[in-house]
Motif scaffolding. Structure first.
Motif, PDB file in Angstrom:
ATOM      1  N   LEU A 166       1.014   9.804  -5.222  1.00 23.20           N
ATOM      2  CA  LEU A 166       1.280   8.963  -6.379  1.00 23.20           C
ATOM      3  C   LEU A 166       2.355   9.647  -7.213  1.00 23.20           C
ATOM      4  O   LEU A 166       2.317  10.860  -7.403  1.00 23.20           O
ATOM      5  CB  LEU A 166       0.025   8.763  -7.230  1.00 23.20           C
ATOM      6  N   ARG A 209      -7.079   5.521  -6.025  1.00 27.07           N
ATOM      7  CA  ARG A 209      -5.796   4.989  -5.567  1.00 27.07           C
ATOM      8  C   ARG A 209      -5.360   5.659  -4.271  1.00 27.07           C
ATOM      9  O   ARG A 209      -4.848   5.012  -3.354  1.00 27.07           O
ATOM     10  CB  ARG A 209      -4.731   5.219  -6.647  1.00 27.07           C
ATOM     11  N   SER A 245       0.799  -1.226   0.000  1.00 26.21           N
ATOM     12  CA  SER A 245       0.000   0.000   0.000  1.00 26.21           C
ATOM     13  C   SER A 245       0.832   1.276   0.000  1.00 26.21           C
ATOM     14  O   SER A 245       0.368   2.294  -0.486  1.00 26.21           O
ATOM     15  CB  SER A 245      -0.911   0.013   1.245  1.00 26.21           C
ATOM     16  N   VAL A 260      -1.592   5.304   1.599  1.00 26.31           N
ATOM     17  CA  VAL A 260      -1.105   5.947   0.382  1.00 26.31           C
ATOM     18  C   VAL A 260      -1.337   7.452   0.510  1.00 26.31           C
ATOM     19  O   VAL A 260      -2.469   7.903   0.638  1.00 26.31           O
ATOM     20  CB  VAL A 260      -1.817   5.409  -0.870  1.00 26.31           C
ATOM     21  N   GLN A 273       3.912   3.917  -5.173  1.00 26.30           N
ATOM     22  CA  GLN A 273       2.660   3.938  -5.917  1.00 26.30           C
ATOM     23  C   GLN A 273       2.779   4.884  -7.105  1.00 26.30           C
ATOM     24  O   GLN A 273       3.274   6.004  -6.975  1.00 26.30           O
ATOM     25  CB  GLN A 273       1.523   4.385  -5.003  1.00 26.30           C
TER      26      GLN A 273
END
Length: 491
Positions: free
Chosen positions: A466, A457, A439, A463, A443
């Motif tokens: 990104l 996401r 997780s 998270v 990412q």
């Protein structure tokens, strides 16, 4: 949000050469084959291929990472050396070359290197045609769909109404645990607890006052490690055995100049919320106070005594509520269907000639841990992409990774200037559970991904950002964080 202010990067343990700033070079004047070369490309010995922009075949681009300082570059177009007459240029050792400066100091200004410009016969026309064809939203030339102001504001209004009519009570899990630390706990023991519990931060409880008074985070551990490495420091590793959280917080306030007229440390107000506060107000607390968590505290008495810690709210939890509510009607919100590249969200690789944008910084695996920690603190970012020699994403070093050094007192046996980021990340691999590895680590998303997909996401636990990468090569093109998304959604 993952942007670094390079005005702050000059103190990175003398390791400026390890800081990489990806820049987007653009040749918008056509050609069959176009290459980039420069003082940064193995001292002019490398020709970097430039590729046509999708939807605009006469515009070529390439992303190349350079270090802070003064650089020269030019273009090799159809077998001839060319320079861009609409960017700063000078007459140098290699003829007419374009110039660029990435400053590392507030007093380090770009010199006057642009002589009298001789306009080209076709360049101005091509540039104007290019701008008519392409919508430039974030400094990145791309053919992107347009969104009307009405669609933008309508989508924002619907999301704002939802957040204003739902409370933090909806964030509370059916079951779970919340860890709080007593301010009289030794700092060393506190960080062992954070590591053992697998959490990057915890609220602080002051028994004498009967209140929650603050938060101990991974940033505190970073500051303490830097202080331990400071030869003029009064804090030694042995003193961590007895040095309490309260003493550290007071010393930190003095270091930051947070003192009153009598020389006493000013306590920082705890940013918290109640279970019935609406989600919009709580989201604004995150953004306005630049915090990663907001404790949800409830007290049944009017004076706030006997407070109960119910939950640690995060922006990802609020985002999950938004995604769940609009999951089956996202098509009615045009803002969610737009690709991330079409929206001013996150930090992107800047183009040459964008002096007001905050550049994105990256590091090689061989950079020192000290350089990474200093960059995290001074640039006020929560993570740094780690890339290979081709600028392809390998990993990401986050503030929370520092808690891995608490295992077996590893911090007492390392030299921050000698340990590399690669070694630090390897040390932390054994510290992550399988869930955390899936997780939290590295990412990614593509520039073509919709905002809705990016939000889905980011709504996953753990998270917080990104990394935007180029399809196939995984070259880093930007970062989008939870706070970036909320700043955009709330206007």
């Amino acid at each position: 949000m993952f942007a670094t202010n390079m005005d702050s990067a000059r103190d990175v343990s003398g390791a400026q050469s390890t800081v990489l700033i990806p820049m987007r070079f653009v040749w918008p004047y056509g050609g069959r084959s176009v290459f980039l070369s420069g003082s940064f490309a193995r001292r002019w010995s490398e020709l970097v291929p430039m590729t046509p922009v999708e939807g605009c075949p006469t515009v070529f681009q390439a992303i190349y990472s350079v270090t802070p300082g003064i650089h020269q570059y030019k273009f090799f177009v159809d077998g001839e050396w060319r320079h861009d007459e609409h960017q700063p240029y000078a007459n140098g050792e290699y003829g007419l070359v374009n110039t660029m400066v990435l400053a590392t100091d507030p007093n380090f200004f770009q010199p006057n290197v642009a002589p009298e410009i001789t306009p080209g016969t076709h360049m101005e026309e091509d540039t104007e045609a290019f701008r008519r064809l392409v919508q430039i939203t974030d400094g990145t030339a791309d053919a992107v769909p347009r969104m009307s102001e009405a669609d933008l504001q309508g989508s924002r209004h619907r999301i704002s109404v939802f957040l204003s009519t739902h409370t933090t009570y909806e964030l509370l899990p059916e079951s779970g645990k919340v860890v709080a630390l007593d301010v009289d706990l030794p700092v060393k023991q506190a960080f062992h607890i954070l590591h053992e519990q697998g959490i990057p931060m915890a609220p602080l409880w002051d028994f004498s006052r009967g209140q929650f008074v603050g938060v101990l985070s991974a940033l505190d551990f970073i500051l303490i490690l830097r202080e331990l490495g400071n030869h003029g420091s009064n804090l030694t590793e042995e003193e961590l055995e007895t040095h309490t959280i309260a003493a550290w917080k007071e010393g930190k306030a003095y270091l930051n100049g947070q003192i009153d007229g009598h020389g006493r440390a000013l306590p920082r107000r705890l940013v918290h919320a109640g279970p019935y506060d609406n989600l919009k107000d709580v989201a604004l607390k995150f953004l306005q106070n630049d915090v990663a968590t907001v404790p949800i505290i409830h007290s049944s008495s009017e004076d706030g005594s006997f407070p109960q810690l119910l939950h640690l709210a995060s922006l990802s939890g609020i985002l999950k509520c938004i995604c769940r509510y609009f999951r089956h009607c996202s098509s009615s919100l045009p803002i969610l269907q737009a690709p991330i590249r079409a929206l001013p969200v996150g930090t992107r690789v800047p183009e040459i000639g964008e002096p007001n944008r905050r550049p994105l910084a990256m590091l090689r695996p061989s950079a020192s841990l000290s350089a990474a920690l200093n960059l995290l603190v001074q640039a006020q970012v929560s993570s740094i992409p780690v890339v290979d020699d081709n600028d392809s994403l390998l990993d990401i070093y986050c503030r929370s990774d520092i808690t891995a050094l608490a295992k077996d007192r590893a911090y007492a046996h390392i030299n921050l200037n000698e340990m590399t980021i690669q070694q630090a990340l390897q040390l932390g691999q054994d510290s992550y559970s399988p869930f955390e590895q899936r997780s939290q680590r590295c990412q990614m998303c593509l520039r073509s991904d919709s905002l809705h997909k990016v939000m889905e996401r980011l709504a996953n636990p753990g998270v917080r950002r990104l990394v935007i990468v180029e399809a196939g090569s995984k070259r880093v093109e930007g970062i989008v964080s939870l706070s970036d998304v909320f700043k955009f959604l709330l206007g």
